[in-house]
Design a protein around this motif. Structure first.
Motif, PDB file in Angstrom:
ATOM      1  N   HIS A  94       0.797  -1.223   0.000  1.00  0.00           N
ATOM      2  CA  HIS A  94       0.000   0.000   0.000  1.00  0.00           C
ATOM      3  C   HIS A  94       0.835   1.281   0.000  1.00  0.00           C
ATOM      4  O   HIS A  94       0.295   2.370   0.136  1.00  0.00           O
ATOM      5  CB  HIS A  94      -0.993  -0.023   1.173  1.00  0.00           C
ATOM      6  CG  HIS A  94      -2.124  -0.990   0.942  1.00  0.00           C
ATOM      7  ND1 HIS A  94      -1.952  -2.357   0.996  1.00  0.00           N
ATOM      8  CD2 HIS A  94      -3.426  -0.798   0.617  1.00  0.00           C
ATOM      9  CE1 HIS A  94      -3.107  -2.958   0.729  1.00  0.00           C
ATOM     10  NE2 HIS A  94      -4.013  -2.039   0.500  1.00  0.00           N
ATOM     11  N   VAL A  95       2.153   1.146  -0.111  1.00  0.00           N
ATOM     12  CA  VAL A  95       3.014   2.325  -0.253  1.00  0.00           C
ATOM     13  C   VAL A  95       3.991   2.083  -1.404  1.00  0.00           C
ATOM     14  O   VAL A  95       3.909   2.714  -2.456  1.00  0.00           O
ATOM     15  CB  VAL A  95       3.780   2.635   1.056  1.00  0.00           C
ATOM     16  CG1 VAL A  95       4.817   3.736   0.828  1.00  0.00           C
ATOM     17  CG2 VAL A  95       2.804   3.070   2.150  1.00  0.00           C
ATOM     18  N   VAL A  96       4.911   1.141  -1.223  1.00  0.00           N
ATOM     19  CA  VAL A  96       6.016   0.919  -2.160  1.00  0.00           C
ATOM     20  C   VAL A  96       5.513   0.604  -3.580  1.00  0.00           C
ATOM     21  O   VAL A  96       6.029   1.150  -4.562  1.00  0.00           O
ATOM     22  CB  VAL A  96       6.917  -0.239  -1.655  1.00  0.00           C
ATOM     23  CG1 VAL A  96       7.986  -0.578  -2.681  1.00  0.00           C
ATOM     24  CG2 VAL A  96       7.543   0.135  -0.315  1.00  0.00           C
ATOM     25  N   ASN A  97       4.514  -0.268  -3.708  1.00  0.00           N
ATOM     26  CA  ASN A  97       4.056  -0.683  -5.040  1.00  0.00           C
ATOM     27  C   ASN A  97       3.665   0.494  -5.931  1.00  0.00           C
ATOM     28  O   ASN A  97       3.827   0.439  -7.148  1.00  0.00           O
ATOM     29  CB  ASN A  97       2.875  -1.660  -4.932  1.00  0.00           C
ATOM     30  CG  ASN A  97       3.351  -3.075  -4.631  1.00  0.00           C
ATOM     31  OD1 ASN A  97       4.548  -3.335  -4.649  1.00  0.00           O
ATOM     32  ND2 ASN A  97       2.427  -3.966  -4.354  1.00  0.00           N
ATOM     33  N   GLY A  98       3.162   1.557  -5.320  1.00  0.00           N
ATOM     34  CA  GLY A  98       2.761   2.737  -6.095  1.00  0.00           C
ATOM     35  C   GLY A  98       3.944   3.414  -6.756  1.00  0.00           C
ATOM     36  O   GLY A  98       3.781   4.156  -7.732  1.00  0.00           O
ATOM     37  N   ALA A  99       5.149   3.169  -6.249  1.00  0.00           N
ATOM     38  CA  ALA A  99       6.337   3.817  -6.814  1.00  0.00           C
ATOM     39  C   ALA A  99       6.987   2.965  -7.897  1.00  0.00           C
ATOM     40  O   ALA A  99       7.790   3.472  -8.675  1.00  0.00           O
ATOM     41  CB  ALA A  99       7.349   4.108  -5.702  1.00  0.00           C
ATOM     42  N   ILE A 100       6.669   1.669  -7.960  1.00  0.00           N
ATOM     43  CA  ILE A 100       7.364   0.837  -8.953  1.00  0.00           C
ATOM     44  C   ILE A 100       6.460   0.181  -9.996  1.00  0.00           C
ATOM     45  O   ILE A 100       6.921  -0.202 -11.048  1.00  0.00           O
ATOM     46  CB  ILE A 100       8.248  -0.238  -8.285  1.00  0.00           C
ATOM     47  CG1 ILE A 100       7.403  -1.191  -7.454  1.00  0.00           C
ATOM     48  CG2 ILE A 100       9.354   0.347  -7.453  1.00  0.00           C
ATOM     49  CD1 ILE A 100       8.211  -2.400  -7.034  1.00  0.00           C
ATOM     50  N   LEU A 108      -4.342   5.968  -2.606  1.00  0.00           N
ATOM     51  CA  LEU A 108      -4.961   6.834  -1.599  1.00  0.00           C
ATOM     52  C   LEU A 108      -6.429   7.133  -1.892  1.00  0.00           C
ATOM     53  O   LEU A 108      -7.237   7.208  -0.974  1.00  0.00           O
ATOM     54  CB  LEU A 108      -4.191   8.154  -1.495  1.00  0.00           C
ATOM     55  CG  LEU A 108      -2.823   8.062  -0.818  1.00  0.00           C
ATOM     56  CD1 LEU A 108      -2.087   9.385  -0.910  1.00  0.00           C
ATOM     57  CD2 LEU A 108      -2.961   7.633   0.634  1.00  0.00           C
ATOM     58  N   THR A 109      -6.788   7.264  -3.195  1.00  0.00           N
ATOM     59  CA  THR A 109      -8.172   7.713  -3.460  1.00  0.00           C
ATOM     60  C   THR A 109      -9.130   6.584  -3.838  1.00  0.00           C
ATOM     61  O   THR A 109     -10.337   6.765  -3.780  1.00  0.00           O
ATOM     62  CB  THR A 109      -8.190   8.783  -4.573  1.00  0.00           C
ATOM     63  OG1 THR A 109      -7.499   8.243  -5.706  1.00  0.00           O
ATOM     64  CG2 THR A 109      -7.513  10.051  -4.125  1.00  0.00           C
ATOM     65  N   ASP A 110      -8.626   5.415  -4.239  1.00  0.00           N
ATOM     66  CA  ASP A 110      -9.537   4.318  -4.593  1.00  0.00           C
ATOM     67  C   ASP A 110      -9.820   3.385  -3.417  1.00  0.00           C
ATOM     68  O   ASP A 110     -10.614   2.449  -3.532  1.00  0.00           O
ATOM     69  CB  ASP A 110      -8.981   3.501  -5.771  1.00  0.00           C
ATOM     70  CG  ASP A 110      -9.126   4.272  -7.075  1.00  0.00           C
ATOM     71  OD1 ASP A 110     -10.053   5.101  -7.156  1.00  0.00           O
ATOM     72  OD2 ASP A 110      -8.323   4.071  -7.992  1.00  0.00           O
ATOM     73  N   LEU A 111      -9.142   3.612  -2.312  1.00  0.00           N
ATOM     74  CA  LEU A 111      -9.360   2.791  -1.118  1.00  0.00           C
ATOM     75  C   LEU A 111      -9.622   3.726   0.058  1.00  0.00           C
ATOM     76  O   LEU A 111      -9.114   4.845   0.096  1.00  0.00           O
ATOM     77  CB  LEU A 111      -8.123   1.944  -0.815  1.00  0.00           C
ATOM     78  CG  LEU A 111      -7.763   0.883  -1.859  1.00  0.00           C
ATOM     79  CD1 LEU A 111      -6.317   0.450  -1.687  1.00  0.00           C
ATOM     80  CD2 LEU A 111      -8.688  -0.318  -1.746  1.00  0.00           C
ATOM     81  N   ALA A 112     -10.393   3.239   1.016  1.00  0.00           N
ATOM     82  CA  ALA A 112     -10.625   4.020   2.233  1.00  0.00           C
ATOM     83  C   ALA A 112      -9.996   3.268   3.406  1.00  0.00           C
ATOM     84  O   ALA A 112     -10.173   2.056   3.534  1.00  0.00           O
ATOM     85  CB  ALA A 112     -12.115   4.202   2.456  1.00  0.00           C
ATOM     86  N   LYS A 304      -0.198   8.213   3.950  1.00  0.00           N
ATOM     87  CA  LYS A 304       0.162   9.375   3.139  1.00  0.00           C
ATOM     88  C   LYS A 304       1.600   9.814   3.457  1.00  0.00           C
ATOM     89  O   LYS A 304       2.412  10.060   2.562  1.00  0.00           O
ATOM     90  CB  LYS A 304      -0.827  10.512   3.455  1.00  0.00           C
ATOM     91  CG  LYS A 304      -0.863  11.574   2.423  1.00  0.00           C
ATOM     92  CD  LYS A 304      -2.148  12.388   2.571  1.00  0.00           C
ATOM     93  CE  LYS A 304      -2.086  13.599   1.681  1.00  0.00           C
ATOM     94  NZ  LYS A 304      -1.190  14.650   2.183  1.00  0.00           N
ATOM     95  N   ALA A 305       1.911   9.864   4.746  1.00  0.00           N
ATOM     96  CA  ALA A 305       3.260  10.288   5.158  1.00  0.00           C
ATOM     97  C   ALA A 305       4.303   9.299   4.644  1.00  0.00           C
ATOM     98  O   ALA A 305       5.388   9.698   4.198  1.00  0.00           O
ATOM     99  CB  ALA A 305       3.324  10.398   6.680  1.00  0.00           C
ATOM    100  N   GLU A 306       3.985   8.021   4.682  1.00  0.00           N
ATOM    101  CA  GLU A 306       4.929   7.002   4.215  1.00  0.00           C
ATOM    102  C   GLU A 306       5.137   7.082   2.699  1.00  0.00           C
ATOM    103  O   GLU A 306       6.237   6.871   2.207  1.00  0.00           O
ATOM    104  CB  GLU A 306       4.433   5.608   4.606  1.00  0.00           C
ATOM    105  CG  GLU A 306       4.572   5.310   6.092  1.00  0.00           C
ATOM    106  CD  GLU A 306       5.983   4.855   6.474  1.00  0.00           C
ATOM    107  OE1 GLU A 306       6.775   5.706   6.940  1.00  0.00           O
ATOM    108  OE2 GLU A 306       6.277   3.655   6.319  1.00  0.00           O
ATOM    109  N   ILE A 307       4.049   7.394   1.963  1.00  0.00           N
ATOM    110  CA  ILE A 307       4.176   7.566   0.503  1.00  0.00           C
ATOM    111  C   ILE A 307       5.122   8.737   0.222  1.00  0.00           C
ATOM    112  O   ILE A 307       6.027   8.649  -0.601  1.00  0.00           O
ATOM    113  CB  ILE A 307       2.780   7.775  -0.140  1.00  0.00           C
ATOM    114  CG1 ILE A 307       2.054   6.415  -0.216  1.00  0.00           C
ATOM    115  CG2 ILE A 307       2.878   8.413  -1.526  1.00  0.00           C
ATOM    116  CD1 ILE A 307       0.651   6.443  -0.774  1.00  0.00           C
ATOM    117  N   GLU A 308       4.920   9.829   0.953  1.00  0.00           N
ATOM    118  CA  GLU A 308       5.782  10.997   0.737  1.00  0.00           C
ATOM    119  C   GLU A 308       7.233  10.690   1.084  1.00  0.00           C
ATOM    120  O   GLU A 308       8.159  11.156   0.436  1.00  0.00           O
ATOM    121  CB  GLU A 308       5.278  12.181   1.569  1.00  0.00           C
ATOM    122  CG  GLU A 308       4.152  12.898   0.848  1.00  0.00           C
ATOM    123  CD  GLU A 308       3.258  13.704   1.774  1.00  0.00           C
ATOM    124  OE1 GLU A 308       3.686  14.015   2.909  1.00  0.00           O
ATOM    125  OE2 GLU A 308       2.116  14.003   1.349  1.00  0.00           O
TER     126      GLU A 308
END
Ligand code: ASP
Length: 322
Positions: A94-100, A108-112, A304-308
């Motif tokens: 839920h964080v790293v995969n978005g970067a690779i 962030l917006t398709d999941l709550a 969100k903080a971890e994504i940043e």
């Protein structure tokens, strides 16, 4: 026309809140993004059992593997927002995969968010036949045998893969990565000697370390694990600052009604308040977040903080997707 629309909206609100009131009226499915028997699966099964009493319905586990968990998360993101399909995952899914990966959904917006769950550091582990006796001699051995070493991972971008890349950077070593559908199956190959090392979540490795099926060289945290005080920290073992904490979380599709999310979050809190459930997590080296962090808001803010924090670092590492 306007009156009709207002009336329709009112009916919809009544129907939705009635559905939320009855929720759950059938079993709930928790989609695990890795193979059965691995760390995420184990967390999911303990949690699912713990949530059952409060929900009054069973929480069934479905393992959907592939692409370091992104297939599973996509499945939940596209599901009906009715509280019957949950996405359990962690720092890498839920964080790293978005970067690779080029994900067909937005993390962030398709999941709550529902709740922050347990977190655990990793262990640097190896097949017990390896001659190294401590972390320094392990690094030396890898340096002199680079062609003999492969590390198991749960796919490109998984926690075990990122842990392995950081290990290489910290120790100036190089070795092959072998991707599996989760570190559950990778563990089998580590025990049998098909692969030699793994940077694995403590919850997956600890039972095997206790049974002497593998050996552990260090834990990737500032403090030793209370349940495994013999394993030195990376600072003590000679790789200062090599810290990784794999935190888990629970999500639902966006637009899931707030009362349903609140019921799920309350079921998570009830599970974490139960002494038997707590003990099962703690025995695996998992840390339970303080009760005030067992909320949708805390998970949303943390993710969100971890994504940043991580996306720039991960993107700079140019990780190849197999
Ligand atoms: N969480 C993965 C699993 O359950 C392992 C990983 O991310 O390294 O297999």
């Amino acid at each position: 026309m306007k009156k009709l629309l207002v009336a329709a909206a009112a009916v919809l609100t009544i129907v939705t809140s009635a559905a939320a009131q009855d929720y759950p009226s059938r079993p709930v499915v928790m989609v695990v993004p890795f193979a059965a028997g691995g760390p995420t699966d184990v967390v999911a099964r303990i949690l699912a059992e713990g949530m059952r009493a409060s929900l009054g319905q069973p929480v069934l586990i479905e393992n959907v593997t592939g692409a370091a968990g992104s297939i599973a998360v996509g499945r939940v993101a596209r599901s009906a927002p009715d509280g019957y399909t949950l996405s359990i995952g962690h720092w890498s899914t839920h964080v790293v995969n978005g970067a690779i990966y080029k994900l067909p959904y937005d993390l962030l917006t398709d999941l709550a968010p529902v709740s922050l769950l347990v977190s655990n550091p990793q262990l640097i582990v190896a097949n017990p036949k390896l001659p190294a006796t401590d972390l320094k001699s392990l690094v030396e051995w890898i340096k002199s045998n680079p062609d003999k070493v492969s590390a198991g991972t749960a796919g490109a971008g998984s926690a075990s893969h990122i842990g392995g890349i950081y290990f290489q950077n910290f120790s100036h070593t190089s070795f092959l990565f072998v991707p599996y559908r989760g570190t559950g199956p990778a563990m089998q190959d580590l025990i049998s000697g098909q692969i030699q090392i793994m940077i694995d979540q403590s919850s997956n490795s600890l039972p095997q370390v206790r049974n002497k099926l593998i050996k552990a060289f260090a834990v990737t945290s500032k403090a030793r694990l209370a349940v495994a005080p013999d394993i030195p920290t990376v600072d003590e073992a000679g790789m200062p600052g090599f810290y990784i904490s794999v935190w888990h979380g629970l999500w639902v599709p966006k637009d899931t009604p707030k009362p349903i999310i609140a019921k799920l979050a309350a079921a998570v809190r009830a599970a974490f308040a139960d002494p038997a459930t707590r003990k099962r997590f703690l025995d695996l080296g998992q840390e339970i977040p303080p009760v005030e962090q067992q909320t949708p808001e805390a998970l949303g803010a943390y993710q969100k903080a971890e994504i940043e924090k991580w996306w720039p670092l991960i993107k700079a590492a140019h990780i190849k997707v197999e």
